[in-house]
Scaffold this motif. Sequence first.
Motif, short mmCIF file in Angstrom:
data_model
loop_
_atom_site.label_atom_id
_atom_site.label_comp_id
_atom_site.label_asym_id
_atom_site.label_seq_id
_atom_site.Cartn_x
_atom_site.Cartn_y
_atom_site.Cartn_z
N PRO A 44 -1.30 8.75 -3.35
CA PRO A 44 -1.02 7.33 -3.19
C PRO A 44 0.36 7.11 -2.56
O PRO A 44 1.28 7.92 -2.79
CB PRO A 44 -1.02 6.81 -4.64
N ASN A 46 2.65 4.98 -3.21
CA ASN A 46 3.76 4.69 -4.14
C ASN A 46 4.04 5.85 -5.09
O ASN A 46 4.81 5.72 -6.03
CB ASN A 46 3.46 3.42 -4.93
N PHE A 94 4.14 -0.53 3.44
CA PHE A 94 3.47 -0.36 2.15
C PHE A 94 2.83 -1.66 1.68
O PHE A 94 1.71 -1.67 1.17
CB PHE A 94 4.47 0.11 1.08
N ASP A 95 3.58 -2.77 1.85
CA ASP A 95 3.12 -4.04 1.29
C ASP A 95 1.81 -4.49 1.92
O ASP A 95 0.89 -4.93 1.23
CB ASP A 95 4.21 -5.10 1.49
N SER A 96 1.74 -4.37 3.26
CA SER A 96 0.51 -4.83 3.91
C SER A 96 -0.68 -3.96 3.51
O SER A 96 -1.80 -4.46 3.39
CB SER A 96 0.70 -4.84 5.43
N LYS A 98 -0.98 -2.48 0.62
CA LYS A 98 -1.30 -2.89 -0.75
C LYS A 98 -2.18 -4.16 -0.72
O LYS A 98 -3.14 -4.28 -1.48
CB LYS A 98 -0.02 -3.15 -1.51
N GLN A 100 -4.16 -4.99 1.55
CA GLN A 100 -5.52 -4.62 2.00
C GLN A 100 -6.33 -3.97 0.87
O GLN A 100 -7.52 -3.71 1.03
CB GLN A 100 -5.45 -3.63 3.16
N GLY A 101 -5.64 -3.67 -0.23
CA GLY A 101 -6.34 -3.04 -1.36
C GLY A 101 -6.47 -1.53 -1.20
O GLY A 101 -7.29 -0.91 -1.87
N GLU A 102 -5.70 -0.92 -0.29
CA GLU A 102 -5.78 0.54 -0.10
C GLU A 102 -4.60 1.20 -0.81
O GLU A 102 -3.57 0.57 -1.05
CB GLU A 102 -5.71 0.86 1.41
N ARG A 103 -4.73 2.51 -1.09
CA ARG A 103 -3.66 3.24 -1.78
C ARG A 103 -3.01 4.27 -0.88
O ARG A 103 -1.92 4.76 -1.15
CB ARG A 103 -4.22 3.91 -3.04
N TYR A 104 -3.70 4.69 0.17
CA TYR A 104 -3.11 5.67 1.11
C TYR A 104 -3.66 5.39 2.51
O TYR A 104 -4.57 4.58 2.69
CB TYR A 104 -3.39 7.10 0.68
N THR A 109 -7.11 1.30 7.28
CA THR A 109 -5.81 0.63 7.14
C THR A 109 -5.15 0.29 8.47
O THR A 109 -4.70 -0.83 8.67
CB THR A 109 -4.84 1.51 6.32
#
Lengths: 168, 287
Positions: A44, A46, A94-96, A98, A100-104, A109
């Motif tokens: 991920p 983060n 990272f924020d965009s 996030k 989109q609901g993706e983690r990596y 993405t």
Amino acid sequence: MIDRLKLIVLALILAFLQSFLLEQVDMGFWLRPMPYILLFLSFPLNFNKYIQLVIAFVFGTFIDLLSGSFGTNSASCVFLVYIKQLVDSRFVDFDSIKLQGERYINIRTKGWVFFAYYIFGLTFSHHFVFFALDFFEFSSIFRILITTFVSTLGTISLVLLFKSIFRI
Amino acid sequence: MFVLIKWLRKYSYPLVAFLLFGFSVNQILRYQIYQHSVYFQSSITFFRTIDVWKSNFVTYFQLRHDNEILANENIRLRNQLKIGLVKNEPFRDTSYFDSVSKELSNYRVMYSYIKAKVIRNTTNSSNNFFTIDQGKNQGIYPGMAVINPEGIVGVIVGCSQNFSRGMSVLNSKFGLTPLIPEMNLRQGVINWKGANARIVDLDEINRTEKIKQGMIVVTSNFSSIFPANIPIGKIEKVESPLNSQYHKISLKLATNFNKLNTVYCIKNNFNNEIDSLNSGTLNLSND
């Protein structure tokens, strides 16, 4: 918790697959795919970067122990995670992602083109370090480059295959 | 300190990555046979190249000293010849050379000399070694004696293709029986105890021998490694402790190990013959 468990299971599957199947099958001199880098691509965004480095080192050492290649895999895994962190911090918002609901980083993405560059660059850098340490000769630079290139294509095909199988 | 902590915090991530990477590479160099041998072979070649550069540079500052010792050696060699080669006769006829060569043809060439340059030398540890720029390819082999124009230097202990390592006289494992020509005394052992790079001890000489300060000490003809009459040094101090049957002798070395530059490696052409004779393997039944 489930995500972490999923990563551990994925790590074990990839490690055993690498050591007991891919290392044992002779695919020719130029082709040595290493799909275990899928593990690092699935971290991920983060995730703590220091822990990522330690995991890369431990995982690389584990594969080294299983396949008897002391240090080569762990050095290239550490290098891959370091480069990935640099690329992520520079090119990825990272924020965009996030939102989109993706983690990596995924095909969804940032699109196909970015993902192709991303996966090719990281895989190539990992494989280059691996084969440079394996051949360990300046005079073999062309062999290192060709083996790296061919193996990178092999690894990317297997990574995409596993991604579709495991739905990562 | 604060700056250092700030710097470490700022670059902690690359540092951790570098440490883990370095640890992995260290594992490769230690446990993988091929990489291990390539690494050590190239690092040895690299350090020898640096040594050669350094030695080439330092040599320029020692030329005056080298000239002086070569001139002294020339005088000594001319005196040894004793066949009147240059007796105030700079212009002489060819029959002279004929007579000289006839005289020389009666001798056997016992020792061959190979010139070498010292590229690394230590004098400050308890066991000192030196490295020269000639190796197996140039005909050097372990066991050869090494001298310089001033006196003895040591013995070759290991050779690679183009370099060799020698055990210097300044080594606690070095031992040699010398000759004191003034008394024709062949006794004792040269031994270095590690205190001073110009002084060695001459042990095991009976207190009944009348040793005096200033006596010259040379190599004896008992050694199959060193030729006879190579200078070792001069007796600096003689003490005769009452509780010992031996003298306590300090010897000032002829060789200045701090300025070691050009040396000669000496090959004994009859070494094998002497060894086989000594070990009894030479067939003497027909003689």
